[in-house]
Enzyme design. Structure first.
Site, PDB file in Angstrom:
ATOM      1  N   ARG A 194       6.217   7.276 -14.373  1.00 35.25           N
ATOM      2  CA  ARG A 194       7.299   7.846 -15.169  1.00 35.25           C
ATOM      3  C   ARG A 194       6.973   9.281 -15.573  1.00 35.25           C
ATOM      4  O   ARG A 194       5.870   9.589 -15.996  1.00 35.25           O
ATOM      5  CB  ARG A 194       7.531   6.998 -16.420  1.00 35.25           C
ATOM      6  CG  ARG A 194       8.620   7.512 -17.367  1.00 35.25           C
ATOM      7  CD  ARG A 194       8.050   8.331 -18.510  1.00 35.25           C
ATOM      8  NE  ARG A 194       9.076   8.682 -19.502  1.00 35.25           N
ATOM      9  CZ  ARG A 194       8.872   9.496 -20.528  1.00 35.25           C
ATOM     10  NH1 ARG A 194       7.682  10.056 -20.705  1.00 35.25           N
ATOM     11  NH2 ARG A 194       9.851   9.751 -21.377  1.00 35.25           N
ATOM     12  N   VAL A 195       7.946  10.160 -15.473  1.00 32.66           N
ATOM     13  CA  VAL A 195       7.812  11.538 -15.908  1.00 32.66           C
ATOM     14  C   VAL A 195       8.945  11.836 -16.882  1.00 32.66           C
ATOM     15  O   VAL A 195      10.108  11.555 -16.588  1.00 32.66           O
ATOM     16  CB  VAL A 195       7.874  12.525 -14.729  1.00 32.66           C
ATOM     17  CG1 VAL A 195       7.834  13.967 -15.230  1.00 32.66           C
ATOM     18  CG2 VAL A 195       6.722  12.273 -13.769  1.00 32.66           C
ATOM     19  N   GLY A 196       8.614  12.379 -18.025  1.00 35.38           N
ATOM     20  CA  GLY A 196       9.617  12.701 -19.035  1.00 35.38           C
ATOM     21  C   GLY A 196      10.040  14.149 -18.980  1.00 35.38           C
ATOM     22  O   GLY A 196       9.951  14.818 -17.950  1.00 35.38           O
ATOM     23  N   ASP A 197      10.472  14.657 -20.132  1.00 31.99           N
ATOM     24  CA  ASP A 197      11.003  16.013 -20.188  1.00 31.99           C
ATOM     25  C   ASP A 197       9.939  17.087 -20.311  1.00 31.99           C
ATOM     26  O   ASP A 197      10.195  18.254 -20.002  1.00 31.99           O
ATOM     27  CB  ASP A 197      11.969  16.143 -21.365  1.00 31.99           C
ATOM     28  CG  ASP A 197      11.254  15.976 -22.700  1.00 31.99           C
ATOM     29  OD1 ASP A 197      10.603  14.927 -22.894  1.00 31.99           O
ATOM     30  OD2 ASP A 197      11.340  16.881 -23.553  1.00 31.99           O
ATOM     31  N   THR A 211      10.188  17.573 -28.312  1.00 31.26           N
ATOM     32  CA  THR A 211       9.462  16.308 -28.425  1.00 31.26           C
ATOM     33  C   THR A 211      10.447  15.222 -28.819  1.00 31.26           C
ATOM     34  O   THR A 211      11.330  15.450 -29.649  1.00 31.26           O
ATOM     35  CB  THR A 211       8.341  16.404 -29.477  1.00 31.26           C
ATOM     36  OG1 THR A 211       7.814  15.089 -29.727  1.00 31.26           O
ATOM     37  CG2 THR A 211       8.823  16.974 -30.799  1.00 31.26           C
ATOM     38  N   GLY A 212      10.299  14.051 -28.212  1.00 33.97           N
ATOM     39  CA  GLY A 212      11.196  12.958 -28.556  1.00 33.97           C
ATOM     40  C   GLY A 212      11.472  12.064 -27.372  1.00 33.97           C
ATOM     41  O   GLY A 212      10.595  11.834 -26.538  1.00 33.97           O
ATOM     42  N   GLY A 228      12.271  11.419 -24.080  1.00 32.06           N
ATOM     43  CA  GLY A 228      12.254  12.290 -22.917  1.00 32.06           C
ATOM     44  C   GLY A 228      13.437  12.155 -21.992  1.00 32.06           C
ATOM     45  O   GLY A 228      13.970  13.159 -21.490  1.00 32.06           O
ATOM     46  N   THR A 258       4.547  14.178 -28.558  1.00 32.90           N
ATOM     47  CA  THR A 258       4.227  15.222 -27.602  1.00 32.90           C
ATOM     48  C   THR A 258       3.661  16.365 -28.428  1.00 32.90           C
ATOM     49  O   THR A 258       3.849  16.390 -29.636  1.00 32.90           O
ATOM     50  CB  THR A 258       5.527  15.670 -26.887  1.00 32.90           C
ATOM     51  OG1 THR A 258       6.004  14.598 -26.081  1.00 32.90           O
ATOM     52  CG2 THR A 258       5.313  16.876 -26.003  1.00 32.90           C
TER      53      THR A 258
END
Length: 370
Positions: free
Chosen positions: A258-261, A281-282, A284, A230
């Site tokens: 899909r949606v991450g952080d 970053t990482g 999510g 990210t």
């Protein structure tokens, strides 16, 4: 671009990679105006736990910092000088883009947007041009921006046609009564607002295509090492106002939708003048479950931790117990900066008040769990 005018496109042949135009250097910068030289490699991370066990910040007097993803740090033995220079230059150019905004009296919000736009335009990073592929060989991008002075925030999720999602996120914050727009609605809003739009093939790069094939078992290589990175930025302006921004293409071979952080306030991005500006970053899903960046702020405000202690506690002590690793860049209004991570490495850099640029791209420059 109208809602129905663009649909998913895939490419299986290489195209020319567009590289962001070099940005002007503001007076006082320590880097050449013709082409940024690679920053001198650090002897190791300055922060991490001291002899007494208390984490120390990486640097002080920082005005802007960026990251290019956790788990993607380079190994010296596998990296050519040209590759090293490209990554350092990409981080340095993003820093200088934000520095120019700040030097002209611009806001921290404008600075982090400018920095992240530079990373989105650079195909080396997993955001904008160079974003990873979903399971159906498409691209879905997420981004967010937050302003520390009043906790205003904006985000977009699952966009497919915005050239610079971070700019769309800022417009959501400034021109709507909402915090997050998703999918076609977010794409349409960005187009109506005058932001440049692109077709799906714009994001395509050969490197990301090969990563998708490896993830699906159709090419040689380990899927475990594929990009999960990210990009992000944090900054403080002349008024001591903080801001943070984060942008991503997500995970290679992720499920469509899909949606991450990254677009979620308090998970991938957070900014509050009294505590911290942070971009994560990482993994999510873990950062969402652990409310990573919001927890850092809460530990400072309600737990009495300093910035380095709070960031270290969340990234190194708490999140790995939830099953994932990653990193964060964290900055307070006094210019104290830290970048702890539990992943093998984290691409990042920062710029100080006197114009000094520091970039860290090798795993041995940023040891894990520090």
């Amino acid at each position: 671009m109208a809602r129905n005018s663009v649909r998913r496109l895939t490419r299986v042949s290489a195209g020319a990679l567009s590289v962001a135009a070099l940005l002007a250097i503001v007076p006082g910068s320590a880097v050449s105006a013709d082409r940024p030289r690679a920053a001198e490699p650090a002897a190791g991370r300055a922060g991490g736990p001291a002899a007494g066990g208390k984490p120390r910040p990486d640097a002080r007097h920082v005005v802007i910092a960026v990251h290019g993803g956790a788990g993607t740090a380079l190994k010296r033995e596998d990296t050519t000088p040209a590759q090293e220079k490209a990554y350092r230059d990409g981080l340095a150019e993003a820093l200088r883009a934000g520095q120019q905004v700040l030097a002209e009296g611009g806001s921290s919000v404008a600075a982090v947007e400018a920095a992240v736009r530079g990373l989105e335009d650079d195909p080396l990073f997993n955001a904008g041009k160079g974003a990873v592929f979903t399971e159906d060989a498409g691209h879905e991008l997420d981004a967010s921006v937050m302003r520390g002075s009043d906790l205003a925030a904006g985000a977009v999720a699952g966009v497919r046609n915005v050239r610079n999602p971070v700019s769309a996120a800022r417009l959501v914050m400034e021109r709507t009564r909402h915090v997050m727009l998703a999918g076609e609605g977010a794409d349409d809003f960005a187009a109506r607002s005058g932001l440049p739009t692109v077709t799906q093939d714009y994001y395509w790069t050969e490197k990301r295509w090969q990563e998708l094939l490896r993830a699906k078992g159709r090419a040689k290589g380990s899927a475990e090492t594929l990009t999960q990175g990210t990009v992000g930025a944090v900054a403080v302006d002349r008024g001591r106002n903080l801001a943070a921004a984060t942008s991503t293409g997500g995970l290679t071979n992720k499920m469509t939708g899909r949606v991450g952080d990254s677009p979620v306030v308090g998970a991938g991005t957070y900014a509050k003048n009294a505590t911290v500006a942070a971009s994560a970053t990482g993994a999510g899903e873990v950062f969402l479950r652990g409310a990573a960046t919001g927890t850092i702020s809460n530990l400072i405000e309600f737990g009495g931790r300093d910035l380095a202690r709070a960031a270290y506690e969340v990234l190194v002590e708490r999140l790995p117990k939830l099953g994932g690793t990653g990193g964060v860049i964290a900055l307070n209004a006094q210019g104290v900066f830290d970048a702890p991570h539990s992943s093998e490495g984290m691409l990042h850099g920062y710029l100080t008040e006197d114009g000094r640029v520091v970039t860290k791209v090798f795993a041995d420059e940023t040891p894990a769990n520090q």
